[in-house]
Motif scaffolding. Structure first.
Motif, PDB file in Angstrom:
ATOM      1  N   ALA A  42      -8.980 -14.806  -2.207  1.00  0.00           N
ATOM      2  CA  ALA A  42      -8.287 -13.466  -3.274  1.00  0.00           C
ATOM      3  C   ALA A  42      -9.481 -12.445  -3.544  1.00  0.00           C
ATOM      4  O   ALA A  42      -9.046 -11.527  -3.952  1.00  0.00           O
ATOM      5  CB  ALA A  42      -7.967 -14.232  -4.478  1.00  0.00           C
ATOM      6  N   SER A  43     -10.049 -13.357  -3.774  1.00  0.00           N
ATOM      7  CA  SER A  43     -11.451 -12.438  -3.099  1.00  0.00           C
ATOM      8  C   SER A  43     -11.665 -11.817  -2.446  1.00  0.00           C
ATOM      9  O   SER A  43     -11.788 -10.639  -2.622  1.00  0.00           O
ATOM     10  CB  SER A  43     -13.186 -13.041  -3.614  1.00  0.00           C
ATOM     11  N   MET A  44     -11.031 -11.955  -0.948  1.00  0.00           N
ATOM     12  CA  MET A  44     -11.787 -10.857   0.146  1.00  0.00           C
ATOM     13  C   MET A  44     -10.424 -10.025  -0.229  1.00  0.00           C
ATOM     14  O   MET A  44     -10.769  -9.069   0.203  1.00  0.00           O
ATOM     15  CB  MET A  44     -11.723 -12.118   1.091  1.00  0.00           C
ATOM     16  N   GLN A  45      -9.509 -10.295  -0.676  1.00  0.00           N
ATOM     17  CA  GLN A  45      -8.301  -9.300  -0.888  1.00  0.00           C
ATOM     18  C   GLN A  45      -8.412  -8.169  -1.442  1.00  0.00           C
ATOM     19  O   GLN A  45      -8.889  -7.106  -1.343  1.00  0.00           O
ATOM     20  CB  GLN A  45      -7.213  -9.498  -1.244  1.00  0.00           C
ATOM     21  N   ARG A  46      -9.393  -8.914  -2.853  1.00  0.00           N
ATOM     22  CA  ARG A  46      -9.798  -8.019  -3.969  1.00  0.00           C
ATOM     23  C   ARG A  46     -10.941  -6.554  -3.430  1.00  0.00           C
ATOM     24  O   ARG A  46     -10.935  -5.035  -3.674  1.00  0.00           O
ATOM     25  CB  ARG A  46     -10.546  -8.244  -4.836  1.00  0.00           C
ATOM     26  N   TYR A  47     -11.189  -7.398  -2.180  1.00  0.00           N
ATOM     27  CA  TYR A  47     -12.815  -6.808  -1.327  1.00  0.00           C
ATOM     28  C   TYR A  47     -12.531  -5.502  -0.864  1.00  0.00           C
ATOM     29  O   TYR A  47     -12.946  -4.246  -1.173  1.00  0.00           O
ATOM     30  CB  TYR A  47     -13.661  -7.925  -1.383  1.00  0.00           C
ATOM     31  N   PHE A  48     -11.500  -6.077  -0.319  1.00  0.00           N
ATOM     32  CA  PHE A  48     -10.673  -4.919   1.469  1.00  0.00           C
ATOM     33  C   PHE A  48     -10.024  -4.116   0.319  1.00  0.00           C
ATOM     34  O   PHE A  48     -10.012  -2.733   0.217  1.00  0.00           O
ATOM     35  CB  PHE A  48     -10.107  -6.078   2.457  1.00  0.00           C
ATOM     36  N   GLU A  49     -10.181  -4.145  -0.929  1.00  0.00           N
ATOM     37  CA  GLU A  49      -8.849  -3.201  -1.668  1.00  0.00           C
ATOM     38  C   GLU A  49      -9.407  -2.013  -2.477  1.00  0.00           C
ATOM     39  O   GLU A  49      -9.631  -0.610  -2.039  1.00  0.00           O
ATOM     40  CB  GLU A  49      -7.841  -3.488  -2.789  1.00  0.00           C
ATOM     41  N   HIS A  50     -11.054  -3.012  -2.876  1.00  0.00           N
ATOM     42  CA  HIS A  50     -12.397  -1.989  -3.632  1.00  0.00           C
ATOM     43  C   HIS A  50     -12.404  -1.097  -2.457  1.00  0.00           C
ATOM     44  O   HIS A  50     -12.775   0.195  -3.124  1.00  0.00           O
ATOM     45  CB  HIS A  50     -12.955  -3.187  -4.118  1.00  0.00           C
ATOM     46  N   LEU A  51     -12.893  -1.018  -0.937  1.00  0.00           N
ATOM     47  CA  LEU A  51     -13.186  -0.513  -0.004  1.00  0.00           C
ATOM     48  C   LEU A  51     -12.284   0.847   0.171  1.00  0.00           C
ATOM     49  O   LEU A  51     -12.770   1.622   0.884  1.00  0.00           O
ATOM     50  CB  LEU A  51     -13.085  -1.789   0.972  1.00  0.00           C
ATOM     51  N   ASP A  52     -10.623   0.551   0.174  1.00  0.00           N
ATOM     52  CA  ASP A  52     -10.223   1.388   0.050  1.00  0.00           C
ATOM     53  C   ASP A  52     -10.298   2.060   1.189  1.00  0.00           C
ATOM     54  O   ASP A  52     -10.095   3.661   1.715  1.00  0.00           O
ATOM     55  CB  ASP A  52      -9.747   2.880  -1.130  1.00  0.00           C
ATOM     56  N   GLY A  53      -9.983   1.225   2.171  1.00  0.00           N
ATOM     57  CA  GLY A  53     -10.283   1.931   4.003  1.00  0.00           C
ATOM     58  C   GLY A  53     -11.647   2.329   4.497  1.00  0.00           C
ATOM     59  O   GLY A  53     -12.023   2.927   5.589  1.00  0.00           O
ATOM     60  N   GLY A  54     -12.950   2.247   3.363  1.00  0.00           N
ATOM     61  CA  GLY A  54     -14.340   2.623   3.683  1.00  0.00           C
ATOM     62  C   GLY A  54     -14.495   1.440   4.615  1.00  0.00           C
ATOM     63  O   GLY A  54     -14.013   0.555   5.209  1.00  0.00           O
ATOM     64  N   GLU A  55     -15.912   1.295   5.124  1.00  0.00           N
ATOM     65  CA  GLU A  55     -16.202   0.750   6.956  1.00  0.00           C
ATOM     66  C   GLU A  55     -17.166  -0.726   5.809  1.00  0.00           C
ATOM     67  O   GLU A  55     -18.066  -0.350   5.349  1.00  0.00           O
ATOM     68  CB  GLU A  55     -17.112   1.323   7.126  1.00  0.00           C
TER      69      GLU A  55
END
Length: 112
Positions: A42-55
């Protein structure tokens, strides 16, 4: 131990370690504790969502740095500061444990 290059460290910190407040706290008191594996997912999913396509880069090192220090601290508390027992609980050599404790500033009298 080399310190990892952290590009979006705060996003992971916020998703992994923010203390529950308000609505989140009331939800946690109602639902059973989440298994560690699910909490990480769940934390990794939130992290990737926060990146919003960023690298991002060095994600593995970043996650390990975020998880290792509180793991060591918690195990030391569990063993009442007994490093030999803590090393056994963790499955580490005592010398390796001390090296990690020093790296994270968790040895008494040491600072990171």
């Amino acid at each position: 131990m080399k310190e990892p290059a952290i590009s979006t460290h705060s996003a992971l910190s916020n998703s992994c370690s923010s203390p529950p407040t308000g609505e989140a706290l009331s939800r946690e008191s109602v639902s059973p504790p989440q298994p560690l594996r699910e909490a990480v997912e769940a934390s990794m999913q939130r992290y990737f969502e926060h990146l919003d396509g960023g690298e991002t880069s060095d994600l593995y090192a970043m996650v390990m740095a975020e998880v290792e220090a509180p793991l060591l601290s918690s195990v030391l508390a569990y063993t009442d500061g007994n490093q030999t027992r803590a090393a056994a609980v963790l499955g580490l050599n005592r010398g390796t444990l001390r090296k990690k404790l020093k790296y994270y500033g968790l040895l008494e009298g040491d600072a990171p």
